[in-house]
Design a protein around this motif. Structure first.
Motif, mmCIF file in Angstrom:
data_model
loop_
_atom_site.group_PDB
_atom_site.id
_atom_site.type_symbol
_atom_site.label_atom_id
_atom_site.label_comp_id
_atom_site.label_asym_id
_atom_site.label_seq_id
_atom_site.Cartn_x
_atom_site.Cartn_y
_atom_site.Cartn_z
ATOM 1 N N GLN A 179 16.933 40.876 31.035
ATOM 2 C CA GLN A 179 17.824 41.885 30.645
ATOM 3 C C GLN A 179 18.881 41.773 31.568
ATOM 4 O O GLN A 179 18.927 41.713 32.868
ATOM 5 C CB GLN A 179 17.258 43.326 30.899
ATOM 6 N N VAL A 180 20.442 41.856 31.133
ATOM 7 C CA VAL A 180 21.498 41.677 31.900
ATOM 8 C C VAL A 180 22.340 42.796 31.259
ATOM 9 O O VAL A 180 22.189 43.532 30.438
ATOM 10 C CB VAL A 180 21.979 40.388 31.994
ATOM 11 N N ASP A 181 23.494 43.043 32.054
ATOM 12 C CA ASP A 181 24.260 44.305 31.885
ATOM 13 C C ASP A 181 25.336 43.871 30.991
ATOM 14 O O ASP A 181 26.214 44.870 30.639
ATOM 15 C CB ASP A 181 24.763 44.851 33.090
ATOM 16 N N ASP A 182 25.859 42.577 30.637
ATOM 17 C CA ASP A 182 26.926 42.403 30.028
ATOM 18 C C ASP A 182 26.825 41.086 29.141
ATOM 19 O O ASP A 182 25.814 40.165 29.445
ATOM 20 C CB ASP A 182 28.216 42.143 30.655
ATOM 21 N N LEU A 183 27.403 40.663 28.146
ATOM 22 C CA LEU A 183 27.278 39.570 27.395
ATOM 23 C C LEU A 183 27.638 38.346 27.884
ATOM 24 O O LEU A 183 26.701 37.461 27.814
ATOM 25 C CB LEU A 183 28.106 39.879 25.796
ATOM 26 N N ASP A 184 28.757 38.358 28.553
ATOM 27 C CA ASP A 184 28.848 36.716 29.276
ATOM 28 C C ASP A 184 27.579 36.459 30.178
ATOM 29 O O ASP A 184 27.392 35.299 30.219
ATOM 30 C CB ASP A 184 30.014 37.153 30.408
ATOM 31 N N SER A 185 27.168 37.357 30.948
ATOM 32 C CA SER A 185 26.092 37.243 31.768
ATOM 33 C C SER A 185 24.860 36.709 30.868
ATOM 34 O O SER A 185 24.154 35.858 31.210
ATOM 35 C CB SER A 185 25.476 38.436 32.563
ATOM 36 N N GLU A 206 17.752 36.987 37.920
ATOM 37 C CA GLU A 206 18.772 37.494 37.210
ATOM 38 C C GLU A 206 18.544 38.821 36.304
ATOM 39 O O GLU A 206 19.412 39.698 36.193
ATOM 40 C CB GLU A 206 19.312 36.531 36.311
ATOM 41 N N SER A 207 17.294 39.115 36.052
ATOM 42 C CA SER A 207 16.884 40.311 35.384
ATOM 43 C C SER A 207 17.508 41.612 36.074
ATOM 44 O O SER A 207 16.902 41.575 37.242
ATOM 45 C CB SER A 207 15.678 40.295 35.014
ATOM 46 N N THR A 208 17.849 42.619 35.415
ATOM 47 C CA THR A 208 18.110 43.807 35.873
ATOM 48 C C THR A 208 16.990 44.977 35.697
ATOM 49 O O THR A 208 17.146 46.074 36.041
ATOM 50 C CB THR A 208 19.596 44.421 35.197
ATOM 51 N N ASP A 209 16.038 44.461 34.669
ATOM 52 C CA ASP A 209 14.956 45.234 34.519
ATOM 53 C C ASP A 209 13.790 45.113 35.486
ATOM 54 O O ASP A 209 13.024 43.997 35.718
ATOM 55 C CB ASP A 209 14.297 44.924 33.179
ATOM 56 N N GLU A 210 13.620 46.051 36.548
ATOM 57 C CA GLU A 210 12.854 46.062 37.519
ATOM 58 C C GLU A 210 11.159 45.843 37.167
ATOM 59 O O GLU A 210 10.475 45.160 37.966
ATOM 60 C CB GLU A 210 12.784 47.278 38.415
ATOM 61 N N TYR A 211 10.824 46.447 36.065
ATOM 62 C CA TYR A 211 9.569 46.385 35.580
ATOM 63 C C TYR A 211 9.187 44.854 35.575
ATOM 64 O O TYR A 211 8.086 44.204 36.011
ATOM 65 C CB TYR A 211 9.162 47.058 34.800
ATOM 66 N N SER A 212 9.890 44.261 34.444
ATOM 67 C CA SER A 212 9.522 42.738 34.174
ATOM 68 C C SER A 212 9.893 41.699 35.104
ATOM 69 O O SER A 212 9.380 40.609 35.322
ATOM 70 C CB SER A 212 10.279 42.596 32.789
ATOM 71 N N ARG A 213 11.029 42.229 36.053
ATOM 72 C CA ARG A 213 11.595 41.059 36.822
ATOM 73 C C ARG A 213 10.232 40.551 37.944
ATOM 74 O O ARG A 213 10.097 39.392 38.386
ATOM 75 C CB ARG A 213 12.652 41.684 37.510
ATOM 76 N N GLU A 214 9.578 41.557 38.377
ATOM 77 C CA GLU A 214 8.231 41.182 39.277
ATOM 78 C C GLU A 214 7.268 40.495 38.753
ATOM 79 O O GLU A 214 6.635 39.838 39.614
ATOM 80 C CB GLU A 214 7.939 42.590 39.701
ATOM 81 N N SER A 215 7.345 40.590 37.514
ATOM 82 C CA SER A 215 6.358 39.383 36.853
ATOM 83 C C SER A 215 7.071 38.287 35.958
ATOM 84 O O SER A 215 6.374 37.704 34.982
ATOM 85 C CB SER A 215 5.536 40.278 35.833
ATOM 86 N N LYS A 216 8.225 38.128 36.665
ATOM 87 C CA LYS A 216 9.088 36.867 35.926
ATOM 88 C C LYS A 216 9.394 37.028 34.511
ATOM 89 O O LYS A 216 9.355 36.108 33.745
ATOM 90 C CB LYS A 216 8.463 35.443 36.386
ATOM 91 N N GLY A 217 9.739 38.207 34.069
ATOM 92 C CA GLY A 217 10.079 38.556 32.959
ATOM 93 C C GLY A 217 9.023 38.951 31.958
ATOM 94 O O GLY A 217 9.308 39.306 30.707
ATOM 95 N N ARG A 218 7.968 38.847 32.436
ATOM 96 C CA ARG A 218 6.729 38.773 31.306
ATOM 97 C C ARG A 218 6.078 40.304 31.148
ATOM 98 O O ARG A 218 6.050 41.196 32.149
ATOM 99 C CB ARG A 218 5.550 38.238 31.875
ATOM 100 N N LEU A 219 6.404 40.901 30.035
ATOM 101 C CA LEU A 219 5.815 42.180 29.587
ATOM 102 C C LEU A 219 4.291 42.415 29.289
ATOM 103 O O LEU A 219 4.021 43.595 29.244
ATOM 104 C CB LEU A 219 6.931 42.633 28.359
#
Length: 314
Positions: A179-185, A206-219
């Protein structure tokens, strides 16, 4: 299990399980201090940590734990003893299959049993033995609570028919997200992944989602049509093949990129397979709250608290 449900379960673990096993150390320290009148003995003063030139002794550590968690730990320890005594009185036992089933219900939403055990150990220092002990306690407590409550087969059948959709086979999507905050990113992140960078490494940085960032994006595993997940993300996951990356797509004020790691099929349950679970659930609905039962059992078996535990300063 949804992300919210998993968070709730972990909270329960922290409050009720982790504290219990902490109690083994805390109250061992209490017992040791009662037999050792010299609280300045070298083993009691031995530092357990240091910072900025200051030492923290074992006594300071134990005192802090007792002050913050002592009352909760003591209540939980008394509850365990009271429930064991009542189970023995009523001739109740717990089978390995019951414990396995209780643990399996806690593992829903994790990619594997090992992933569940790893997270419990890494986050809370809980071993398999400790997890099985807590599952055993929960099963015993529920059996005591429902022992004298009769649930008719007609009531079980009615519930099954009303909730039949819950017992049908369903797909589980193993999804990773950035997750990022703008389309360019978002486009820049996608270019990096397409150039060969590992999805997990990019998510971690790069992800701005703290929950998934800690597990390398994995939900983790998410049920199809999960109402707690963004429709846009789930639609992407359904449209791509395992191993593919898709996006970016806008979700509220953010942009996300999705990777589909795997798809699993959750087996449905026939009425015969589900009836015992339903019977227990309906019986628990008619029983007193489990916390009230624990209080009654403490009283029945004469819980006697002989220490004064100070309330932490607010």
């Amino acid at each position: 299990m949804t992300k919210q449900e998993k968070g709730l379960w972990v909270t329960v673990v922290v409050l009720s399980v982790g504290v219990i096993f902490m109690g083994t150390f805390i109250f061992r320290g209490m017992n040791d201090s009662s037999t050792n009148t010299d609280l300045s003995a070298s083993d009691w003063k031995e530092p357990v940590a240091s910072i900025a030139g200051q030492m923290i002794s074992e006594k300071q550590w134990v005192d802090a734990l007792k002050t913050r968690y002592g009352n909760k730990v003591l209540m939980e320890m008394l509850n365990r003893q009271a429930v064991l005594a009542e189970a023995k009185l009523q001739g109740l036992t717990v089978t390995e299959s019951q414990v396995d089933k209780e643990l399996q219900s806690s593992m829903e939403g994790y990619s594997s049993e090992q992933a569940f055990y790893d997270e419990m150990w890494n986050q809370f220092g809980m071993s398999l033995e400790e997890l099985r002990a807590e599952a055993t306690y929960q099963v015993l407590l529920e059996e005591i609570a429902t022992r004298d409550i009769a649930v008719s087969e007609a009531a079980v059948q009615e519930y099954y028919e009303e909730h039949e959709a819950d017992y049908k086979p369903i797909r589980l999507f193993d999804i990773s997200m950035i997750q990022v905050d703008d389309l360019d990113s978002a486009n820049h992140v996608l270019e990096r992944i397409e150039a060969g960078e590992a999805f997990g490494e990019v998510a971690e940085s790069e992800s701005t989602d703290e929950y998934s960032r800690e597990s390398k994006g994995r939900l983790g595993l998410i049920e199809e049509n999960d109402p707690f997940q963004p429709e846009e993300m789930m639609r992407l996951a359904e449209e791509i093949q395992i191993g593919d990356v898709a996006g970016p797509v806008q979700v509220d004020e953010h942009y996300i990129i999705v990777r589909l790691n795997d798809i699993e099929e959750k087996q449905g349950m026939t009425f015969e397979e589900a009836m015992e679970d339903i019977r227990m659930m309906l019986a628990l609905n008619d029983s007193i709250p489990l916390s009230e039962l624990e209080e009654q059992l403490r009283s029945k078996y004469g819980a006697d608290i002989r220490v004064k535990l100070e309330r932490p300063a607010s």
